[in-house]
Design a protein around this motif. Structure first.
Motif, PDB file in Angstrom:
ATOM      1  N   PHE A   1      39.181  32.328  35.348  1.00 56.24           N
ATOM      2  CA  PHE A   1      38.088  32.705  36.236  1.00 56.24           C
ATOM      3  C   PHE A   1      38.481  32.509  37.711  1.00 56.24           C
ATOM      4  O   PHE A   1      38.331  33.415  38.536  1.00 56.24           O
ATOM      5  CB  PHE A   1      36.847  31.853  35.895  1.00 56.24           C
ATOM      6  N   TYR A   2      39.029  31.326  38.018  1.00 58.07           N
ATOM      7  CA  TYR A   2      39.343  31.033  39.420  1.00 58.07           C
ATOM      8  C   TYR A   2      40.465  31.919  39.956  1.00 58.07           C
ATOM      9  O   TYR A   2      40.384  32.435  41.061  1.00 58.07           O
ATOM     10  CB  TYR A   2      39.688  29.555  39.600  1.00 58.07           C
ATOM     11  N   ILE A   3      41.518  32.104  39.134  1.00 57.35           N
ATOM     12  CA  ILE A   3      42.627  32.949  39.624  1.00 57.35           C
ATOM     13  C   ILE A   3      42.135  34.377  39.810  1.00 57.35           C
ATOM     14  O   ILE A   3      42.414  35.026  40.823  1.00 57.35           O
ATOM     15  CB  ILE A   3      43.838  32.883  38.666  1.00 57.35           C
ATOM     16  N   THR A   4      41.334  34.906  38.847  1.00 59.73           N
ATOM     17  CA  THR A   4      40.808  36.267  38.956  1.00 59.73           C
ATOM     18  C   THR A   4      39.922  36.394  40.193  1.00 59.73           C
ATOM     19  O   THR A   4      40.009  37.386  40.936  1.00 59.73           O
ATOM     20  CB  THR A   4      40.010  36.630  37.685  1.00 59.73           C
ATOM     21  N   LEU A   5      39.092  35.352  40.425  1.00 57.67           N
ATOM     22  CA  LEU A   5      38.207  35.367  41.593  1.00 57.67           C
ATOM     23  C   LEU A   5      39.019  35.456  42.888  1.00 57.67           C
ATOM     24  O   LEU A   5      38.734  36.289  43.766  1.00 57.67           O
ATOM     25  CB  LEU A   5      37.340  34.101  41.600  1.00 57.67           C
ATOM     26  N   ILE A   6      40.073  34.624  42.949  1.00 56.43           N
ATOM     27  CA  ILE A   6      40.906  34.617  44.167  1.00 56.43           C
ATOM     28  C   ILE A   6      41.568  35.978  44.359  1.00 56.43           C
ATOM     29  O   ILE A   6      41.559  36.557  45.445  1.00 56.43           O
ATOM     30  CB  ILE A   6      41.964  33.485  44.093  1.00 56.43           C
ATOM     31  N   VAL A   7      42.123  36.525  43.259  1.00 54.62           N
ATOM     32  CA  VAL A   7      42.800  37.823  43.354  1.00 54.62           C
ATOM     33  C   VAL A   7      41.804  38.917  43.750  1.00 54.62           C
ATOM     34  O   VAL A   7      42.087  39.754  44.616  1.00 54.62           O
ATOM     35  CB  VAL A   7      43.507  38.147  42.016  1.00 54.62           C
ATOM     36  N   CYS A   8      40.585  38.899  43.154  1.00 53.67           N
ATOM     37  CA  CYS A   8      39.577  39.919  43.476  1.00 53.67           C
ATOM     38  C   CYS A   8      39.174  39.826  44.941  1.00 53.67           C
ATOM     39  O   CYS A   8      39.064  40.852  45.627  1.00 53.67           O
ATOM     40  CB  CYS A   8      38.349  39.740  42.595  1.00 53.67           C
ATOM     41  N   LEU A   9      38.962  38.592  45.416  1.00 53.23           N
ATOM     42  CA  LEU A   9      38.602  38.426  46.836  1.00 53.23           C
ATOM     43  C   LEU A   9      39.706  38.965  47.732  1.00 53.23           C
ATOM     44  O   LEU A   9      39.458  39.642  48.724  1.00 53.23           O
ATOM     45  CB  LEU A   9      38.323  36.948  47.145  1.00 53.23           C
ATOM     46  N   GLY A  10      40.957  38.685  47.340  1.00 48.77           N
ATOM     47  CA  GLY A  10      42.115  39.175  48.098  1.00 48.77           C
ATOM     48  C   GLY A  10      42.146  40.688  48.126  1.00 48.77           C
ATOM     49  O   GLY A  10      42.315  41.324  49.180  1.00 48.77           O
ATOM     50  N   LEU A  11      41.930  41.269  46.942  1.00 44.39           N
ATOM     51  CA  LEU A  11      41.962  42.732  46.845  1.00 44.39           C
ATOM     52  C   LEU A  11      40.826  43.359  47.653  1.00 44.39           C
ATOM     53  O   LEU A  11      41.030  44.363  48.352  1.00 44.39           O
ATOM     54  CB  LEU A  11      41.845  43.158  45.379  1.00 44.39           C
TER      55      LEU A  11
END
Ligand code: ADP
Length: 560
Positions: free
Chosen positions: A7-17
């Motif tokens: 969840f956290y890694i996906t959240l960080i990547v989504c925010l980055g994207l």
């Protein structure tokens, strides 16, 4: 853990994207706007170069393909427009911002709403000479064109973003699985280790560093598993032994809580195994036992004593376990021993009493027979009966004394003069002393507090042995010495002595060094045993030094 990480890694990547996407939209929009502005400037400049006084305005304004071209007179009237509009109907353009800028010779693109078309445009106007006068040549592009470019770019960007997000999603999932795989593998191995099911299996996850850790964990696991198996076996053995010994045993820790208890102790105290980790007071309310355990817990002081629990007698040993702060308590049930000992003592005393009466009668009748019989042959038998019955009587008398000493706990002390008692004993032994021509001397004197009968028995037995186990013309010396808080009695002889192996045993009942010799000498094997019991009764110290062929020294220290 896995879900959280995902969840956290996906959240960080989504925010980055999303950030990247926002920036891209922003940059692309302003790029497109700039391109549109450049286009209107360029178009206006090209047209301005071509414009002359004679230019045909209707074909001139058609020169810009996607660009709107307007020619405006110096008074602001619209002369021509590439859009199909009725120029005569159009408003005066003199006050339009781009016209004013051109008038000030500072042309600049302006984004504003077209009054005639009602849509936003980018306008740029140049002031161009026309004969004596001048006109304004204006180029314009509708902003919707830029937005159209944008929406095209946006579609591409969204598709791109989606593809990237999907790739990231798959990548993140694989990466997390990869990272967590060795951790869950180690977790599994640890579970196996804790449950005694560890088996080494060479698993690799394709990452050198982690593979090394897994290999080392395997090696460590095998060693730990072996050690744990050994410990488990030892513990099982110990538990088995502890639960199968008859003695009750428990261990208290430094805070006085029960750390270990065996089955026998559970039975003795009538408690269940959940007594573990509870305070000692929950186990027993016997003050003496609690006090002894507390003394050992706080000061390491051991103790040995007897207590009565539920009608049984227990010998209690309290000890600090070496190298720890744990206190071990062992309770041995000695009820049967005590009862047996009591039965033995009773039998000993009763048998002695029963034997003494007929024996006294036999001695009396024998004396009568001696008086009435002058026949030498019969007198030989009468003398023999006299000797044996007297020996038997002294044996029974000693047995009764010993029995009395073992059952006595209270004494009635009185002042006793030692030298006087020694001389009384010497008087009694005079026939033997004279027969053997033994020199006998007494030095020193002291008064001690004890029952006079006990002191006489003690002195008589020691002096009698010193005479009895002495050679012809031997010597016996009795020394009475006063020390600081005690009086010492030393009985020294230069007789036959006792070998080191025999020295520990001569205080036992009926123990005689040379069994055939004592009866001949009149010994019963009980003399030193009586001496030892008297010393125990008063708490006096008894010691013996002896050397074969040299002599013996027995000392008694009467402590007050
Ligand atoms: P007993 O009545 O046979 O003398 P004791 O208990 O007095 O029994 O002594 C036990 C044994 O110790 C004796 O049989 C004797 O062998 C030995 N013993 C005691 N005192 C002496 C001594 N002073 N010198 C040598 N041997 C001794």
């Amino acid at each position: 853990m896995k879900k959280k990480l995902f969840f956290y890694i996906t959240l960080i990547v989504c925010l980055g994207l999303l950030g990247f996407f926002g920036m891209s939209v922003f940059i692309t929009y302003f790029d497109n706007l700039k391109i549109a502005k450049d286009t209107v400037i360029e178009t206006a400049e090209i047209l301005a170069n071509f414009y002359t006084e004679d230019t045909d305005l209707s074909s001139f304004v058609k020169a810009g393909t996607e660009t709107r071209i307007t020619v405006i007179a110096r008074d602001g009237r619209v002369l021509a427009d590439s859009y199909p509009l009725d120029v005569s109907e159009m408003e005066n353009h003199l006050h339009r911002s781009e016209i004013q800028a051109a008038l000030r010779s500072a042309p600049s693109p302006y984004v504003r709403r077209s009054e005639s078309l009602r849509i936003d445009h980018i306008y740029y106007a140049l002031k161009v000479d026309s004969g004596e006068s001048y006109v304004f040549i204006r180029a314009a592009i509708p902003v919707v064109n830029v937005d159209a470019y944008m929406s095209q770019s946006l579609t591409i960007l969204v598709i791109f973003l989606f593809v990237i997000a999907m790739i990231c999603f798959i990548f993140i999932r694989n990466m997390i699985n990869k990272i967590l795989e060795p951790i869950s593998l180690i977790g599994k191995k640890m579970w196996m280790l804790l449950n005694g099911k560890y088996k080494a299996e060479s698993v690799t996850v394709g990452c050198d560093e982690i593979d090394i850790i897994l290999k080392e964990f395997d090696d460590l696991g095998i060693i730990l598993q072996d050690n744990m198996n050994i410990l488990r076996d030892e513990k099982n053995k110990l538990d088995y032994i502890l639960d199968n010994i008859g003695d009750g045993l428990f261990v208290a820790d430094e805070s006085g809580e029960i750390a270990l208890i065996n089955s026998a102790a559970l039975d003795i105290f009538s408690v269940t195994p959940d007594i573990i980790h509870k305070n000692l007071n929950y186990l027993v309310n016997e003050k003496m036992l609690i006090g002894a355990v507390e003394d050992c817990v706080t000061g390491g002081k051991g103790a040995l004593f007897e207590i009565v629990l539920n009608g049984s007698i227990f010998l209690v040993t309290v000890k600090r376990l070496p190298g720890t702060r744990l206190t071990m308590v062992v309770l041995s049930n000695v009820t049967e021993n005590r009862e047996n000992a009591k039965r033995r003592e009773d039998f000993f005393a009763n048998a002695s009493h029963e034997l003494k009466t007929p024996l006294t009668a036999i001695i009396g009748f024998n004396e009568l027979a001696a008086l009435n019989n002058k026949d030498e042959n019969i007198r030989k038998y009468i003398d023999s009966i006299k000797r044996e019955t007297e020996r038997m009587l002294s044996l029974i008398t000693d047995m009764l004394k010993l029995s009395e000493l073992t059952t006595t706990h209270d004494v009635n002390p009185e002042p006793v003069q030692l030298a006087k008692t020694v001389n009384e004993a010497r008087e009694a032994l005079l026939p033997a002393i004279e027969r053997k021509s033994i020199t006998f001397d007494v030095t020193g004197d002291a008064v001690i507090s004890a029952e006079s009968g006990h002191i006489y028995e003690l002195v008589k037995n020691l002096v009698e042995n010193a005479v009895r186990y002495n050679e012809e013309k031997g010597g016996v010396s009795v020394k009475i010495e006063k020390e600081k808080n005690a009086v010492q009695l030393l009985v020294v002889d230069n007789g036959i002595g006792i070998s080191p192996e025999e020295q520990n045993r001569i205080f036992e009942r009926f123990y005689r060094v040379e069994k055939s010799r004592s009866p001949r000498n009149g010994g019963t094997g009980l003399g030193l045993s009586i001496v030892k019991h008297i010393c125990t009764l008063y708490g006096w110290k008894l010691s013996l030094k002896s050397k074969l062929g040299v002599g013996t020294e027995v000392s008694v220290t009467f402590s007050s």
